[in-house]
Write an enzyme that holds these catalytic residues in place. Structure first.
Site, short mmCIF file in Angstrom:
data_model
loop_
_atom_site.label_atom_id
_atom_site.label_comp_id
_atom_site.label_asym_id
_atom_site.label_seq_id
_atom_site.Cartn_x
_atom_site.Cartn_y
_atom_site.Cartn_z
N ASP A 177 135.82 3.46 -17.74
CA ASP A 177 135.97 3.05 -16.33
C ASP A 177 137.39 3.26 -15.82
O ASP A 177 137.61 3.89 -14.79
CB ASP A 177 135.63 1.55 -16.15
N ARG A 231 143.21 -13.31 -16.73
CA ARG A 231 143.29 -12.60 -15.44
C ARG A 231 144.53 -12.94 -14.63
O ARG A 231 145.20 -12.04 -14.13
CB ARG A 231 142.01 -12.83 -14.63
N ASP A 281 135.63 -11.65 -12.52
CA ASP A 281 136.98 -11.12 -12.75
C ASP A 281 137.59 -10.46 -11.51
O ASP A 281 138.79 -10.58 -11.27
CB ASP A 281 136.96 -10.13 -13.93
N SER A 337 128.94 -5.29 -22.86
CA SER A 337 130.20 -5.31 -22.15
C SER A 337 131.06 -6.39 -22.80
O SER A 337 130.67 -7.54 -22.88
CB SER A 337 129.93 -5.65 -20.68
N1 ARG Z 1 131.68 -14.72 -18.10
C1 ARG Z 1 133.02 -14.74 -18.59
C2 ARG Z 1 133.96 -15.04 -17.47
O1 ARG Z 1 133.64 -14.84 -16.34
C3 ARG Z 1 133.38 -13.50 -19.35
C4 ARG Z 1 133.35 -12.22 -18.60
C5 ARG Z 1 133.78 -11.18 -19.56
N2 ARG Z 1 133.64 -9.82 -19.16
C6 ARG Z 1 133.00 -8.93 -19.94
N3 ARG Z 1 133.13 -7.69 -19.65
N4 ARG Z 1 132.28 -9.28 -20.96
O2 ARG Z 1 135.05 -15.50 -17.73
#
Ligand code: ARG
Length: 416
Positions: free
Chosen positions: A16, A96, A125, A176
């Site tokens: 990506d 983040r 995110d 992911s």
């Molecule tokens: N659901 C979690 C959060 O919003 C993890 C997201 C993680 N992203 C991923 N690509 N697995 O903090």
């Protein structure tokens, strides 16, 4: 020759963000500078930098942010006892705002007018990045190529082939995944069916065939973990070591259907051996060192902290204010906790504190050393129960005064 504007891209080295380098150049006309944050997920940062430059980045920065991540983001969240929806230690969510800050720092240094990240339009995110950058540097534009372009994985591969972008050689994971020292987040693939048990290949940090159990002693100062078995360690080292030790015992697997900020319920699997162990240990130490009232209020604060972090509001006034409260509650949270790490469970088996509120003389059932005033208990209960007695006398005890219909057997002396 016109000078192109610059955009700093949070770059992981994956497909990506590799495609994003070229897309930002071609579609939006930016010169692209990459920033890769090392948060202890053990990726090969040199290879990532080389790929960024080969793909066309003007320059590629790597920030070793492991220590600051643990000390300034994870440990305060531990002290707050913050777990989103009671289970998720917030590894991804905590990273983040830190990455956003690093992007802003590089953007200012490099005179960039924009920053970019590789988040999709369905997750939390994107919100966290956009909101954090907006708070720290409202003058910067935030671009989210993956959210804006209309490409799935096949189209991205095609784009990569057309533009000579090398596709990362790592076997495409069916999931992911995002990882850092505080935990590993796994979603998508077969996990999208909440009824399906996560297959073994989901897990990388937690062992299925558990190592034999171990007992470790975790030392805390003012709510911050500082040592393992008496060895003082920096936060990032301590967390790294605990991930290995507790992970080998199968500790830290979390399987959760989570409420995303964008309104979607999603099935998430996490591995967080150190975070799970440390939350249990910290809670045990607080059980000795903070009062019942503070503990009760701390649960409210922890819940609120978790929501703020999850929702991308790390830099908000409320989070800062709660931090002041939490720091104040941690003043006496100094001591040690013994944990038995075994068969997927981090069990507290002992705790001691310099300023423990636990009094053996008050708690003991041994009459000789007991200092608790038993006679005072009678008067206390008399007054404590007064409003309830008044209420039931005047207003009735509702159905509670009617006999319960339960099966009852009675034997009297002399019965056969
Ligand atoms: N659901 C979690 C959060 O919003 C993890 C997201 C993680 N992203 C991923 N690509 N697995 O903090």
């Amino acid at each position: 020759m016109t000078v192109r504007e610059r955009c700093v891209l949070a770059y992981s080295g994956g497909l990506d963000t590799s495609v994003a380098i070229r897309w930002l150049q071609e579609e939006l006309g930016y010169d692209v500078i990459t920033l890769t944050a090392d948060l202890g997920e053990s990726k090969d940062v040199d290879a990532v930098v080389a790929r960024a430059l080969r793909t066309g980045a003007l320059s590629a920065h790597v920030a070793d942010a492991r220590r600051i991540f643990v000390d300034a983001f994870c440990f305060p969240t531990l002290a707050a006892g913050a777990l989103y929806e009671g289970v998720y230690p917030l590894a991804t969510a905590l990273a983040r705002p830190l990455i956003a800050k690093l992007l802003v720092d590089v953007a200012r240094e490099e005179g960039a007018t924009a920053v970019a990240h590789g988040c999709t339009g369905k997750g939390n995110d994107q919100v966290r990045f956009d909101v954090a950058v907006g708070a720290l540097a409202p003058e910067l534009r935030v671009v989210a190529p993956v959210r804006d372009w209309d490409m799935g994985r096949p189209q991205e591969l095609e784009y990569a082939a057309e533009h000579g972008i090398e596709v990362p050689v790592t076997r495409a994971s069916p999931y992911s995944v995002d990882a850092n020292l505080w935990g590993r987040s796994i979603e998508a693939g077969v996990l999208e069916d909440p009824w399906v048990e996560p297959p073994d290949d989901v897990y990388e940090w937690t062992a299925h065939d558990h190592a034999p159990g171990v007992v470790v002693e975790i030392g805390f100062e003012r709510g911050v973990p500082v040592s393992i078995d008496g060895r003082r360690l920096e936060g990032d080292r301590l967390v790294g070591e605990l991930n290995t030790t507790a992970g080998a015992c199968g500790i830290g697997r979390i399987d959760h259907v989570e409420n995303r900020l964008v309104g979607i319920k999603s099935r998430e699997v996490y591995e967080a051996p150190a975070a799970v162990t440390l939350h249990a240990a910290h809670h045990a130490l607080e059980s000795l060192t903070i009062t019942r009232d503070v503990a009760r209020f701390q649960r409210i604060v922890g819940d609120e902290w978790a929501r703020l972090v999850y929702d991308g509001l790390w830099f908000s006034a409320l989070r800062t204010a709660l931090d002041a409260f939490v720091q104040e509650t941690q003043v006496h949270v100094t001591g040690a906790v013994r944990m038995r790490l075994e068969d997927g469970v981090a069990q507290v088996v002992g705790r001691r504190a310099d300023r423990s509120l636990y009094s053996n003389n008050l708690a003991t059932y041994d009459r000789v050393s007991d200092t608790f005033d038993h006679a005072a208990a009678r008067g206390f209960i008399e007054l404590f129960g007064l409003p309830l007695r008044t209420q039931t006398r005047v207003q009735g005890a509702l159905d509670d005064s009617a006999p319960l219909h339960v099966e009852r057997r009675t034997r009297r002396r002399g019965d056969a």
